[in-house]
Design an enzyme around this catalytic site. Structure first.
Site, mmCIF file in Angstrom:
data_model
loop_
_atom_site.group_PDB
_atom_site.id
_atom_site.type_symbol
_atom_site.label_atom_id
_atom_site.label_comp_id
_atom_site.label_asym_id
_atom_site.label_seq_id
_atom_site.Cartn_x
_atom_site.Cartn_y
_atom_site.Cartn_z
ATOM 1 N N GLY A 247 -13.816 33.609 19.946
ATOM 2 C CA GLY A 247 -14.933 32.892 19.346
ATOM 3 C C GLY A 247 -15.534 33.438 18.075
ATOM 4 C CD GLU A 289 -9.612 34.448 26.872
ATOM 5 O OE1 GLU A 289 -9.982 33.377 26.359
ATOM 6 O OE2 GLU A 289 -9.491 34.592 28.101
ATOM 7 N NE ARG A 292 -12.416 29.677 14.111
ATOM 8 C CZ ARG A 292 -12.289 28.352 14.111
ATOM 9 N NH1 ARG A 292 -11.927 27.737 13.018
ATOM 10 N NH2 ARG A 292 -12.552 27.660 15.204
ATOM 11 C CE1 TYR A 332 -12.206 20.206 15.825
ATOM 12 C CE2 TYR A 332 -10.896 21.367 14.196
ATOM 13 C CZ TYR A 332 -11.093 20.951 15.499
ATOM 14 O OH TYR A 332 -10.181 21.290 16.457
ATOM 15 C CB CYS A 358 -1.383 4.945 5.631
ATOM 16 S SG CYS A 358 0.060 4.982 4.587
ATOM 17 C CD GLU A 359 -5.242 7.484 10.040
ATOM 18 O OE1 GLU A 359 -6.463 7.284 10.180
ATOM 19 O OE2 GLU A 359 -4.408 7.376 10.952
#
Ligand code: LLP
Length: 430
Positions: A247, A289, A292, A332, A358-359
Site C-alpha cells: 500500500g 506485501e 507499487r 482511475y 476507439c474510446e
C-alpha cells in the site's frame, strides 16, 4: 514533476540508467515498456535492509513482493534472488513465481475468489500461507487439504475498517469493501478454523488499500491486528505472524509518500514494544506485501507520436501507446508524467496525449505543455506498476515488448505480441 533517480537526461536525451530511449525505440519499436533493474533492486532493498536492521531472535520479517503489480518473470527472478517472498492472487501467478525460480515456501496467496484448482495447486507446492477471505473459503480449503492428505497453513485477512484515504477503486480496508473478514467476526472465524484437522493457523493479515502517502492508517490497522492477536492468544490460538499488506504510495507528480524506512521503523518500534509487553520469548514474523513502491518508479512506457491534431477545443497528440497498454489513466483518471525523449526548444502547445483505441476514455495524459511533432518519442513515467500487468489486447492490439536495463545493457524480457497470435486460439464454426 520530479523524475525518479534512474530516469534522467544525458545531452538532452532521456535515458534509463544511461541507456538512450531513442536507440531502444529504433531497435525494439514502440510502444515499449522499459524497466531499470537497479531501481527494482534498490526499492526492494529499502524494505529488506530496514527489516534486517530490526531483526532479532524473536522478530523476523518477510517481504513478499506483490506479483500483480509487475509480474514479468525476469523481475520476479531478480527479486527472488534478492531473497523476496511473493504475494500472489491466482494460480497463474504461482506458476509465474515457480517459472522465475521463486521459492513457493515464501508465497502467500491472497484474493477473495480462490478456485478449487488454485487451492490444489498451492497445496501441491506447499506454499507458506493462504490469506483466507471468507468462511466459505476456509471450508473449501479444509476439504481439499483433507482430500490431499495435507495441512494448509492459513491466516485470515481481516478487514480492519480503517480509511486509507486513497482512490475509492484501490481502497480495500473499509467495511463496505468486498475484501477480508469483518473485524468483529474474526475471532469466531479463528475458533472455527482451530477445530479443523487440516488447517494450521499461522497468522493474521490485512491490506487496506494502495497508493497511501501517509502511514497513519497502516499503523492504525496494525494496532487493530495486534489487538486481535492478543484476544486470540487468550483463547489459546497462537499466531506466528502479522501481515500488514502493501500500500505505500509513490511519487507520480509531486506527492511525498512516507519514506519506506520511516514507515518500517515505526512498524517495528510498535511491534517490539507490543511483543515485549504481551508475548515475550515467542518467535514472530512481520510480513509485508509491497507492490507499487517497488515496481512503480522502476519503469516507463515509451511511445511515438503518430499525428498531431487540432480541433476547435484542443490539441491532441495521437500516440501509438493506448489504454490497452496503460489502463490507469482511463480507469482511475490516474496522472502519469510525460517527458519528451529528446528535449526540444521551440514553441509549445498544450496537448491531450491520446491513443488510437476507439474510446473517448483512451487517453494517457491530459493538458500537457510540450514542444513536439509527429515522429517524436514520449515517455510515460512511473509505469512500472499496474502498467503491463493490466494491459489487454483490446482492438486486437498486441501487447508491448518489455526491456530490462541491467548494467547499462538492454535485455528483451518479453517480445512484442504478433497480431496472428492474438487470434490463434480462436476457431471458426462452419
Ligand atoms: N496485497 C494485496 C492483498 C493487494 O490486493 C495489493 C494490491 C497489494 C498487496 C499491493 O499493493 P501496493 O503495494 O501495490 O499498493 N491497479 C491499481 C492498484 C490495485 C491494487 C490492488 N491490490 C492501480 O493501478 O493503482
Amino acid at each position: 514533476m520530479k523524475t525518479a533517480p534512474h530516469f534522467y537526461y544525458q545531452n538532452d536525451i532521456l535515458t534509463v540508467d544511461g541507456v538512450r530511449l531513442d536507440e531502444l525505440a529504433s531497435q525494439y519499436g514502440t510502444p515499449l515498456y522499459v524497466y531499470s533493474k537497479a531501481a527494482f533492486t534498490e526499492h526492494y532493498r529499502q524494505y529488506a535492509d530496514t527489516c534486517l536492521a530490526h531483526q532479532s531472535d524473536e522478530i523476523r520479517s518477510l517481504v513478499c513482493y506483490s506479483v500483480k503489480s509487475n509480474s514479468n518473470i525476469a523481475i520476479l527472478n531478480i527479486l527472488g534472488r534478492e531473497g523476496a517472498g511473493f504475494d500472489i492472487v491466482s494460480g497463474g501467478e504461482l506458476l509465474r513465481v515457480i517459472a522465475a525460480g521463486g521459492d513457493p515456501r515464501k508465497v502467500i496467496f491472497s484474493g477473495v475468489g480462490k478456485t478449487a484448482d488454485e487451492i490444489r495447486l498451492a497445496l501441491e507446492h506447499d506454499i507458506l500461507c493462504f490469506n483466507i477471505e471468507s468462511l466459505a473459503e476456509l471450508h473449501r480449503i479444509e476439504r481439499i487439504a483433507a482430500e490431499m492428505g495435507k495441512t494448509a497453513r492459513v491466516s485470515f485477512r481481516v478487514n480492519p475498517d480503517v480509511d486509507p484515504k486513497t482512490h475509492p477503486y484501490i481502497s480495500t480496508g473499509l467495511k463496505e469493501n468486498k475484501f477480508g473478514i469483518p473485524y468483529e467476526e474474526a475471532l469466531e472465524s479463528y475458533m472455527t478454523a482451530a477445530k479443523m484437522p487440516h488447517i494450521a493457523i499461522t497468522g493474521i493479515d490485512c491490506h487496506i488499500g494502495s497508493q497511501l502517502l501517509d502511514d497513519a492508517p497502516l499503523l492504525e490497522a496494525l494496532d487493530k491486528l495486534t489487538d486481535l492477536f492478543d484476544r486470540l492468544a487468550q483463547q489459546d490460538i497462537e499466531l506466528h505472524h502479522i501481515d500488514i499488506g502493501g500500500g505505500i504510495g509513490i511519487t507520480y507528480d509531486d506527492e511525498q509518500p512516507v519514506p519506506i524506512a520511516d514507515y518500517l521503523d515505526r512498524v517495528f518500534a510498535r511491534i517490539a514494544a507490543w511483543k515485549k509487553a504481551k508475548h515475550p520469548g515467542t518467535p514472530f514474523t512481520m510480513v509485508f506485501e509491497p507492490g507499487r513502491s517497488i515496481s512503480g518508479n522502476a519503469g516507463l512506457l515509451l511511445t511515438e507520436v503518430q499525428y498531431l491534431k487540432t480541433n476547435a477545443e484542443k490539441h491532441f497528440a495521437i500516440v501509438d501507446g493506448a489504454m490497452n497498454d496503460l489502463m490507469r489513466p482511463s480507469l482511475y483518471e490516474a496522472w502519469h508524467g510525460v517527458l519528451p525523449v529528446t528535449k526540444r526548444a521551440g514553441q509549445t502547445a498544450v496537448y491531450d496525449i491520446v491513443g488510437p483505441v476507439c474510446e473517448s476514455g483512451d487517453w494517457l495524459a491530459r493538458q500537457r505543455e510540450l514542444s513536439i511533432k509527429a515522429g517524436d518519442l514520449l515517455a510515460v513515467m512511473s509505469a512500472g506498476a499496474y502498467g503491463m500487468a493490466m494491459s489487454s489486447n483490446y482492438n486486437t492490439r498486441g501487447r508491448a515488448a518489455e526491456i530490462l536495463i541491467a548494467d547499462e545493457q538492454a535485455h528483451l524480457i518479453r517480445r512484442r505480441e504478433r497480431p496472428e497470435e492474438l487470434f490463434a486460439l480462436e476457431t471458426v464454426v462452419s
